[in-house]
Design a protein around this motif. Structure first.
Motif, PDB file in Angstrom:
ATOM      1  N   ALA A   1      31.370  17.116  45.889  1.00  0.00           N
ATOM      2  CA  ALA A   1      31.234  18.551  45.636  1.00  0.00           C
ATOM      3  C   ALA A   1      31.632  19.294  46.899  1.00  0.00           C
ATOM      4  N   GLN A   2      32.571  20.209  46.768  1.00  0.00           N
ATOM      5  CA  GLN A   2      32.971  21.036  47.896  1.00  0.00           C
ATOM      6  C   GLN A   2      32.114  22.294  47.876  1.00  0.00           C
ATOM      7  N   THR A   3      31.510  22.601  49.005  1.00  0.00           N
ATOM      8  CA  THR A   3      30.639  23.771  49.118  1.00  0.00           C
ATOM      9  C   THR A   3      31.175  24.705  50.187  1.00  0.00           C
ATOM     10  N   ALA A   4      30.545  25.858  50.313  1.00  0.00           N
ATOM     11  CA  ALA A   4      30.992  26.847  51.290  1.00  0.00           C
ATOM     12  C   ALA A   4      30.914  26.307  52.716  1.00  0.00           C
ATOM     13  N   ASP A   5      29.962  25.441  52.991  1.00  0.00           N
ATOM     14  CA  ASP A   5      29.791  24.927  54.348  1.00  0.00           C
ATOM     15  C   ASP A   5      30.295  23.493  54.517  1.00  0.00           C
ATOM     16  N   GLY A   6      31.112  23.006  53.629  1.00  0.00           N
ATOM     17  CA  GLY A   6      31.660  21.654  53.732  1.00  0.00           C
ATOM     18  C   GLY A   6      31.713  20.974  52.386  1.00  0.00           C
ATOM     19  N   GLY A   7      30.960  19.937  52.262  1.00  0.00           N
ATOM     20  CA  GLY A   7      30.931  19.203  51.007  1.00  0.00           C
ATOM     21  C   GLY A   7      30.137  17.937  51.172  1.00  0.00           C
ATOM     22  N   HIS A   8      29.916  17.264  50.053  1.00  0.00           N
ATOM     23  CA  HIS A   8      29.178  16.014  50.072  1.00  0.00           C
ATOM     24  C   HIS A   8      29.463  15.236  48.791  1.00  0.00           C
ATOM     25  N   PHE A   9      29.323  13.937  48.890  1.00  0.00           N
ATOM     26  CA  PHE A   9      29.448  13.108  47.700  1.00  0.00           C
ATOM     27  C   PHE A   9      28.206  13.306  46.843  1.00  0.00           C
TER      28      PHE A   9
END
Length: 163
Positions: A97-105
């Motif tokens: 998941a790509q988020t405003a502050d980066g992302g994570h699996f």
């Protein structure tokens, strides 16, 4: 007693187009991953982040490491249990998941298709995936779910029960 292992690797950026990182679009994401012994891995960022689609990206390498670790743990568990595996192919998929502050699996799903030599081994072969998952060093090191959805087949038969 705890035994410690180290895994030195070198990442070398090869994407300088002559002006370094003078602008976001002015540099390449190409790099090489090397270690003493194996051949270099040509890598880049995901194409969604201006990477080279012909090179491995870190996200693919993480999914690959999880798949490899599970397979190696699984084959060991099978050998010890007397389950004879003659084929193993994993179609693993990771979701990020790509988020405003980066992302994570958010998860990785391993889908190993395993061939054993006899239908009598199918149930044991399916059950050993759970043991292999618990034994995988990499799966126990990540902070997202790693699911295993195996398919077991005996040589010369259709798919047998899976867990």
């Amino acid at each position: 007693m705890t035994r410690e292992h180290t895994y030195p690797v070198v990442v070398t950026w090869t994407g300088d187009k002559g002006t370094g990182t003078s602008g976001y679009r002015d540099y390449g994401r190409e790099h090489e991953l090397t270690a003493e012994g194996p051949t270099a891995i040509a890598a880049s960022s995901d194409p969604a982040f201006r990477g080279d689609p012909t090179r491995w990206n870190p996200e693919q390498l993480l999914v690959g490491a999880l798949s490899q670790c599970h397979m190696l743990s699984y084959l060991h568990k099978c050998a010890v249990a007397g389950v004879v595996v003659t084929g193993y192919v994993d179609n693993a998929v990771g979701t990020m998941a790509q988020t405003a502050d980066g992302g994570h699996f958010t998860e990785v799903v391993l889908r190993p298709s395993v061939t054993v030599t006899s239908p009598e081994m199918a149930d044991a072969a399916a059950g050993l995936h759970e043991d292999a998952h618990k034994a995988c060093f990499i799966a126990s090191s990540v902070n997202f779910p790693v699911r295993v959805e195996p398919t077991i087949r005996a040589t010369g038969t259709d798919a047998a029960p899976s867990r």
